[in-house]
Motif scaffolding. Structure first.
Motif, mmCIF file in Angstrom:
data_model
loop_
_atom_site.group_PDB
_atom_site.id
_atom_site.type_symbol
_atom_site.label_atom_id
_atom_site.label_comp_id
_atom_site.label_asym_id
_atom_site.label_seq_id
_atom_site.Cartn_x
_atom_site.Cartn_y
_atom_site.Cartn_z
ATOM 1 N N ILE A 113 22.789 38.469 140.718
ATOM 2 C CA ILE A 113 23.111 37.619 141.870
ATOM 3 C C ILE A 113 22.947 38.462 143.129
ATOM 4 O O ILE A 113 23.456 39.583 143.185
ATOM 5 N N PRO A 114 22.254 37.969 144.149
ATOM 6 C CA PRO A 114 22.134 38.725 145.409
ATOM 7 C C PRO A 114 23.508 39.001 146.006
ATOM 8 O O PRO A 114 24.474 38.295 145.745
ATOM 9 N N ARG A 130 28.805 34.226 149.362
ATOM 10 C CA ARG A 130 28.195 32.888 149.371
ATOM 11 C C ARG A 130 27.276 32.704 148.160
ATOM 12 O O ARG A 130 27.262 31.642 147.527
ATOM 13 N N ASN A 131 26.526 33.750 147.822
ATOM 14 C CA ASN A 131 25.637 33.685 146.648
ATOM 15 C C ASN A 131 26.444 33.621 145.359
ATOM 16 O O ASN A 131 26.045 32.941 144.406
ATOM 17 N N ILE A 132 27.581 34.323 145.324
ATOM 18 C CA ILE A 132 28.432 34.290 144.131
ATOM 19 C C ILE A 132 28.985 32.887 143.921
ATOM 20 O O ILE A 132 28.975 32.358 142.803
ATOM 21 N N ARG A 133 29.476 32.267 145.004
ATOM 22 C CA ARG A 133 30.012 30.909 144.899
ATOM 23 C C ARG A 133 28.946 29.936 144.367
ATOM 24 O O ARG A 133 29.260 29.010 143.630
ATOM 25 N N LYS A 134 27.721 30.147 144.766
ATOM 26 C CA LYS A 134 26.656 29.213 144.414
ATOM 27 C C LYS A 134 26.098 29.454 143.014
ATOM 28 O O LYS A 134 25.873 28.507 142.252
ATOM 29 N N GLN A 135 25.883 30.721 142.661
ATOM 30 C CA GLN A 135 25.130 31.022 141.438
ATOM 31 C C GLN A 135 25.997 31.326 140.224
ATOM 32 O O GLN A 135 25.568 31.079 139.095
#
Length: 199
Positions: free
Chosen positions: A7-8, A12-17
């Motif tokens: 995950i990048p 925000r990326n953690i919440r999404k992916q």
């Protein structure tokens, strides 16, 4: 990473992916890892909810407090900064003037005297670190939009940014905003009335 699941950086990326990874039963993530990441994700969601609740409470305090409402007229000052300033400053009479309040926050230049000459260095960074950080973040946000406005403060900040660079302009603007906030809390009037600052 060992299972090819990357995950990048950034929450925000953690919440999404992360939910997508946890829902995918075909990836190579082990049961123990899946449970550990599920618990961490639930903690993140709980923290987000607590932050949202705290933000809502701050906004309610701001709406019912006339002093905070006056502080909201200053560029870069939102509910979080306004309530923090209100709590940090206490009575404006605690400070002789706006510069003294700015010095309390560590936003004034350090002075170094040698051979009868006074040299101004970077800001002292003494005092309330949290309040100083909030004001600098607010100044950063305000400076991004000041080129669209034509009041004296915006013209001054834009000229400083052009001559001294963004970093020094942000800190100088935070210094000026702290003084304006002191003056507003002292006079109990808005920034528009006190300084002619446009919204």
């Amino acid at each position: 990473g060992e299972y090819g699941l990357v995950i990048p950086l950034g929450v925000r990326n953690i919440r999404k992916q992360l939910p997508l990874i946890l829902e995918d039963g075909d990836n190579a993530l082990t049961i123990i890892s899946r449970q550990a990441f599920q618990q961490l994700y639930e903690e993140l969601v709980a923290l987000d909810q607590r932050i949202a609740s705290a933000k809502q409470q701050l906004e309610q305090v701001c709406e019912t407090n006339p002093r905070c409402q006056s502080l909201l007229t200053v560029p870069g000052v939102g509910p979080m900064v306004a309530t923090a300033l209100y709590a940090t400053m206490g009575s404006p009479a605690n400070y002789r003037n706006g510069r003294e309040f700015s010095a309390f926050l560590g936003l004034v230049p350090r002075q170094q005297s040698t051979g009868g000459k006074t040299v101004l260095r970077g800001i002292s960074k003494r005092g309330d670190q949290h309040m100083r950080r909030l004001l600098i973040q607010g100044a950063q946000a305000a400076l991004r939009h000041m080129h669209k406005r034509n009041d004296a403060l915006s013209r001054w900040a834009c000229k400083l940014k052009a001559t001294k660079g963004n970093g020094k302009a942000v800190v100088a603007l935070a210094n000026k905003l702290s003084r304006i906030c002191w003056a507003i809390k002292t006079s109990r009037r808005s920034a528009t009335i006190v300084y002619g600052i446009t919204g």
